[in-house]
Design a protein around this motif. Structure first.
Motif, PDB file in Angstrom:
ATOM      1  N   ALA A 120       0.787  -1.236   0.000  1.00  0.00           N
ATOM      2  CA  ALA A 120       0.000   0.000   0.000  1.00  0.00           C
ATOM      3  C   ALA A 120       0.815   1.280   0.000  1.00  0.00           C
ATOM      4  O   ALA A 120       0.267   2.343  -0.268  1.00  0.00           O
ATOM      5  CB  ALA A 120      -0.942   0.001   1.219  1.00  0.00           C
ATOM      6  N   SER A 121       2.119   1.210   0.286  1.00  0.00           N
ATOM      7  CA  SER A 121       2.818   2.470   0.515  1.00  0.00           C
ATOM      8  C   SER A 121       4.091   2.691  -0.290  1.00  0.00           C
ATOM      9  O   SER A 121       4.689   3.763  -0.209  1.00  0.00           O
ATOM     10  CB  SER A 121       3.166   2.597   2.005  1.00  0.00           C
ATOM     11  N   ILE A 122       4.542   1.715  -1.083  1.00  0.00           N
ATOM     12  CA  ILE A 122       5.805   1.929  -1.799  1.00  0.00           C
ATOM     13  C   ILE A 122       5.631   1.852  -3.312  1.00  0.00           C
ATOM     14  O   ILE A 122       6.609   1.737  -4.048  1.00  0.00           O
ATOM     15  CB  ILE A 122       6.901   0.948  -1.330  1.00  0.00           C
ATOM     16  N   GLY A 123       4.394   1.925  -3.786  1.00  0.00           N
ATOM     17  CA  GLY A 123       4.156   1.987  -5.217  1.00  0.00           C
ATOM     18  C   GLY A 123       4.414   0.695  -5.956  1.00  0.00           C
ATOM     19  O   GLY A 123       4.699   0.712  -7.158  1.00  0.00           O
ATOM     20  N   LEU A 124       4.298  -0.427  -5.257  1.00  0.00           N
ATOM     21  CA  LEU A 124       4.532  -1.726  -5.877  1.00  0.00           C
ATOM     22  C   LEU A 124       3.302  -2.612  -5.757  1.00  0.00           C
ATOM     23  O   LEU A 124       2.445  -2.403  -4.899  1.00  0.00           O
ATOM     24  CB  LEU A 124       5.743  -2.404  -5.242  1.00  0.00           C
ATOM     25  N   HIS A 125       3.245  -3.602  -6.615  1.00  0.00           N
ATOM     26  CA  HIS A 125       2.114  -4.535  -6.652  1.00  0.00           C
ATOM     27  C   HIS A 125       2.607  -5.914  -6.225  1.00  0.00           C
ATOM     28  O   HIS A 125       3.634  -6.386  -6.727  1.00  0.00           O
ATOM     29  CB  HIS A 125       1.552  -4.595  -8.074  1.00  0.00           C
ATOM     30  N   ILE A 126       1.907  -6.539  -5.294  1.00  0.00           N
ATOM     31  CA  ILE A 126       2.305  -7.887  -4.871  1.00  0.00           C
ATOM     32  C   ILE A 126       1.572  -8.925  -5.717  1.00  0.00           C
ATOM     33  O   ILE A 126       0.384  -8.792  -5.999  1.00  0.00           O
ATOM     34  CB  ILE A 126       2.041  -8.128  -3.367  1.00  0.00           C
ATOM     35  N   GLY A 127       2.309  -9.929  -6.140  1.00  0.00           N
ATOM     36  CA  GLY A 127       1.730 -11.006  -6.928  1.00  0.00           C
ATOM     37  C   GLY A 127       1.283 -12.152  -6.045  1.00  0.00           C
ATOM     38  O   GLY A 127       1.301 -12.045  -4.813  1.00  0.00           O
ATOM     39  N   PRO A 128       0.908 -13.271  -6.636  1.00  0.00           N
ATOM     40  CA  PRO A 128       0.479 -14.423  -5.839  1.00  0.00           C
ATOM     41  C   PRO A 128       1.650 -15.028  -5.060  1.00  0.00           C
ATOM     42  O   PRO A 128       2.806 -14.902  -5.472  1.00  0.00           O
ATOM     43  CB  PRO A 128      -0.049 -15.408  -6.886  1.00  0.00           C
ATOM     44  N   VAL A 129       1.346 -15.654  -3.947  1.00  0.00           N
ATOM     45  CA  VAL A 129       2.379 -16.277  -3.105  1.00  0.00           C
ATOM     46  C   VAL A 129       2.934 -17.505  -3.821  1.00  0.00           C
ATOM     47  O   VAL A 129       2.179 -18.397  -4.223  1.00  0.00           O
ATOM     48  CB  VAL A 129       1.800 -16.669  -1.738  1.00  0.00           C
ATOM     49  N   ASN A 130       4.258 -17.560  -3.964  1.00  0.00           N
ATOM     50  CA  ASN A 130       4.850 -18.760  -4.568  1.00  0.00           C
ATOM     51  C   ASN A 130       5.592 -19.619  -3.547  1.00  0.00           C
ATOM     52  O   ASN A 130       6.118 -20.677  -3.878  1.00  0.00           O
ATOM     53  CB  ASN A 130       5.758 -18.396  -5.746  1.00  0.00           C
ATOM     54  N   PHE A 131       5.635 -19.148  -2.275  1.00  0.00           N
ATOM     55  CA  PHE A 131       6.214 -19.960  -1.209  1.00  0.00           C
ATOM     56  C   PHE A 131       5.704 -19.452   0.128  1.00  0.00           C
ATOM     57  O   PHE A 131       5.913 -18.283   0.477  1.00  0.00           O
ATOM     58  CB  PHE A 131       7.748 -19.892  -1.229  1.00  0.00           C
ATOM     59  N   TYR A 132       5.036 -20.334   0.869  1.00  0.00           N
ATOM     60  CA  TYR A 132       4.543 -19.993   2.211  1.00  0.00           C
ATOM     61  C   TYR A 132       5.614 -20.363   3.226  1.00  0.00           C
ATOM     62  O   TYR A 132       6.036 -21.514   3.310  1.00  0.00           O
ATOM     63  CB  TYR A 132       3.236 -20.738   2.503  1.00  0.00           C
ATOM     64  N   ASP A 133       6.031 -19.365   4.003  1.00  0.00           N
ATOM     65  CA  ASP A 133       7.140 -19.573   4.932  1.00  0.00           C
ATOM     66  C   ASP A 133       6.782 -18.979   6.286  1.00  0.00           C
ATOM     67  O   ASP A 133       5.679 -18.433   6.472  1.00  0.00           O
ATOM     68  CB  ASP A 133       8.397 -18.908   4.374  1.00  0.00           C
ATOM     69  N   GLY A 134       7.699 -19.060   7.225  1.00  0.00           N
ATOM     70  CA  GLY A 134       7.526 -18.455   8.539  1.00  0.00           C
ATOM     71  C   GLY A 134       8.880 -18.156   9.133  1.00  0.00           C
ATOM     72  O   GLY A 134       9.861 -18.861   8.842  1.00  0.00           O
ATOM     73  N   LYS A 179       3.993 -15.290   9.905  1.00  0.00           N
ATOM     74  CA  LYS A 179       3.631 -15.707   8.554  1.00  0.00           C
ATOM     75  C   LYS A 179       4.536 -14.942   7.599  1.00  0.00           C
ATOM     76  O   LYS A 179       4.652 -13.725   7.711  1.00  0.00           O
ATOM     77  CB  LYS A 179       2.168 -15.388   8.245  1.00  0.00           C
ATOM     78  N   GLU A 180       5.169 -15.642   6.677  1.00  0.00           N
ATOM     79  CA  GLU A 180       6.053 -15.000   5.702  1.00  0.00           C
ATOM     80  C   GLU A 180       5.667 -15.463   4.298  1.00  0.00           C
ATOM     81  O   GLU A 180       6.283 -16.361   3.724  1.00  0.00           O
ATOM     82  CB  GLU A 180       7.522 -15.352   5.991  1.00  0.00           C
ATOM     83  N   PRO A 181       4.613 -14.867   3.725  1.00  0.00           N
ATOM     84  CA  PRO A 181       4.233 -15.229   2.356  1.00  0.00           C
ATOM     85  C   PRO A 181       5.182 -14.584   1.354  1.00  0.00           C
ATOM     86  O   PRO A 181       5.280 -13.358   1.290  1.00  0.00           O
ATOM     87  CB  PRO A 181       2.807 -14.675   2.225  1.00  0.00           C
ATOM     88  N   LEU A 182       5.889 -15.392   0.608  1.00  0.00           N
ATOM     89  CA  LEU A 182       6.874 -14.887  -0.343  1.00  0.00           C
ATOM     90  C   LEU A 182       6.305 -14.929  -1.755  1.00  0.00           C
ATOM     91  O   LEU A 182       5.561 -15.842  -2.108  1.00  0.00           O
ATOM     92  CB  LEU A 182       8.152 -15.732  -0.288  1.00  0.00           C
ATOM     93  N   GLY A 183       6.665 -13.945  -2.559  1.00  0.00           N
ATOM     94  CA  GLY A 183       6.171 -13.925  -3.926  1.00  0.00           C
ATOM     95  C   GLY A 183       6.725 -12.770  -4.714  1.00  0.00           C
ATOM     96  O   GLY A 183       7.486 -11.940  -4.200  1.00  0.00           O
ATOM     97  N   PRO A 184       6.342 -12.668  -5.989  1.00  0.00           N
ATOM     98  CA  PRO A 184       6.886 -11.627  -6.865  1.00  0.00           C
ATOM     99  C   PRO A 184       6.286 -10.253  -6.598  1.00  0.00           C
ATOM    100  O   PRO A 184       5.155 -10.129  -6.128  1.00  0.00           O
ATOM    101  CB  PRO A 184       6.503 -12.120  -8.268  1.00  0.00           C
ATOM    102  N   PHE A 185       7.064  -9.225  -6.924  1.00  0.00           N
ATOM    103  CA  PHE A 185       6.612  -7.836  -6.892  1.00  0.00           C
ATOM    104  C   PHE A 185       6.780  -7.239  -8.291  1.00  0.00           C
ATOM    105  O   PHE A 185       7.786  -7.486  -8.961  1.00  0.00           O
ATOM    106  CB  PHE A 185       7.427  -7.004  -5.899  1.00  0.00           C
ATOM    107  N   THR A 186       5.800  -6.434  -8.697  1.00  0.00           N
ATOM    108  CA  THR A 186       5.892  -5.657  -9.925  1.00  0.00           C
ATOM    109  C   THR A 186       5.539  -4.211  -9.599  1.00  0.00           C
ATOM    110  O   THR A 186       5.161  -3.905  -8.469  1.00  0.00           O
ATOM    111  CB  THR A 186       4.937  -6.206 -11.006  1.00  0.00           C
ATOM    112  N   ARG A 187       5.629  -3.333 -10.593  1.00  0.00           N
ATOM    113  CA  ARG A 187       5.296  -1.934 -10.358  1.00  0.00           C
ATOM    114  C   ARG A 187       3.801  -1.691 -10.494  1.00  0.00           C
ATOM    115  O   ARG A 187       3.140  -2.297 -11.353  1.00  0.00           O
ATOM    116  CB  ARG A 187       6.051  -1.030 -11.342  1.00  0.00           C
ATOM    117  N   ASN A 188       3.272  -0.783  -9.676  1.00  0.00           N
ATOM    118  CA  ASN A 188       1.883  -0.364  -9.819  1.00  0.00           C
ATOM    119  C   ASN A 188       1.683   0.333 -11.159  1.00  0.00           C
ATOM    120  O   ASN A 188       2.623   0.911 -11.717  1.00  0.00           O
ATOM    121  CB  ASN A 188       1.497   0.615  -8.692  1.00  0.00           C
ATOM    122  N   GLY A 189       0.442   0.290 -11.676  1.00  0.00           N
ATOM    123  CA  GLY A 189       0.106   1.005 -12.892  1.00  0.00           C
ATOM    124  C   GLY A 189       0.430   0.264 -14.168  1.00  0.00           C
ATOM    125  O   GLY A 189       0.284   0.821 -15.260  1.00  0.00           O
TER     126      GLY A 189
END
Length: 339
Positions: A112-126, A223-233
């Motif tokens: 919500a605050s750094i202008g990035l988009h989170i993708g689907p989780v590709n690894f559930y971690d902790g 909970k540490e959901p890991l996954g890809p980040f892309t740019r907003n917009g």
């Protein structure tokens, strides 16, 4: 009035065209460049690390190659950019990389605050703790008063403090700028424990000077959901990255593998036909060739193959599928349907 309406219509059409151009910017840039620029870690066994020949290997690396195969038709057209925890998001924001696949936890603030988009989780971690096996630590509260090695600029710093306050215990953090220096310090005996994602700890222990001397405590603290980040917009690009993941999971659900993908494309399974481009026009809806997922799966296999090869039974880490198993087997991996 008519002239004014025409001007307004022309203006709106122009704005729409600009919006579409902005959305397509990353895909066009990657195609023009002929190379996917993918942000990875500086060295994280099982996820992204160079081998003895300098070739990157790991789960995140295979995702980079899958995206390259889907977009460019060639899994080898990837430039791997090693990034630290401190510069990973800046590299994506600035356009230095096209997608970030660097074992990065998805959180509210990062979305919500750094202008990035989170993708689907590709690894559930902790988040967990690594300790010496002879330290007598079985649970987190056994670490009350312990010195704990932790990497700077990560969610682990925050969670360590939250856990201490919530449980009424005390940790003495020893903060390091880079994970590799943190690992060296822990294995040299500078800290009683080391905290990071449990998968990262397992990877670090697997290559320690004396792996049998260390263990990862079974209890996790987050909970540490890991996954890809892309740019907003850039919805088109974000959708491509997301649907590559869903396609890899769908392939495992449907029994499509790197070895049988061509055969499955000609087979009677309607889901596999849509996934692999035999029927429907799913690729064109993302601006891609209709065989985009066939190319990706042929290059790296399905999600299960990627997992087992890099972090699972076929790897030095020997991690169980657990939450990363398919939903049909009690895990959380669930592909949005291709229909």
């Amino acid at each position: 009035m008519t002239k004014r309406l025409l001007l307004v219509a022309a203006f709106l059409a122009g704005m729409h065209a600009l919006a579409l151009a902005a959305e397509a910017a990353t895909l066009d840039t990657v195609r023009q460049r002929g190379i996917l620029s993918c942000g990875v870690s500086t060295g994280f066994a099982g996820f992204s690390a160079p081998d003895s020949q300098g070739n990157y290997r790991g789960l995140d690396v295979d995702y980079c190659r899958a995206i390259s195969a889907a977009v460019l038709g060639d899994a080898a057209k990837v430039r791997f950019v090693p990034l630290t925890a401190q510069n990973r998001f800046t590299a994506l924001q600035s356009g230095e990389i096209d997608v970030l696949l660097r074992n990065s936890t998805q959180t509210f603030l990062r979305d919500a605050s750094i202008g990035l988009h989170i993708g689907p989780v590709n690894f559930y971690d902790g988040q967990g703790f690594a300790v010496r096996r002879d330290a007598g630590v079985a649970k987190v509260t056994d670490l009350n008063g312990a010195t704990v090695c932790v990497a700077q600029g990560t969610t682990h710093e925050v969670t360590l403090g939250d856990t201490a306050r919530a449980r009424g215990i005390r940790f003495q953090p020893v903060v390091f700028e880079r994970p590799d220096t943190m690992y060296a310090a822990f294995f040299a005996g500078r800290c009683d424990a080391m905290t990071q994602d449990a998968s990262a700890l397992a990877a670090a222990v697997s290559v320690a000077p004396n792996p049998a001397d260390y263990m990862v405590v079974s209890e996790t603290i987050s909970k540490e959901p890991l996954g890809p980040f892309t740019r907003n917009g850039d919805d088109q690009w974000s959708n491509i990255v997301a649907w590559v993941h869903y396609g890899l999971v769908e392939a495992e659900e449907q029994g499509v593998t790197a070895a049988n993908v061509e055969e499955q494309a000609r087979g009677p399974n309607p889901v596999a036909q849509r996934l692999l481009g035999t029927s429907g026009e799913f690729g064109s809806r993302l601006g891609l060739d209709n065989r985009w997922m066939l190319n990706a799966i042929r290059a790296v296999g399905n999600y299960g193959e990627i997992f087992e090869r890099n972090v699972g039974a076929q790897s030095p880490l020997k991690l169980q599928r657990g939450l990363n198993g398919l939903w049909s087997g009690g895990g959380l991996m669930y592909a949005i349907p291709y229909r």
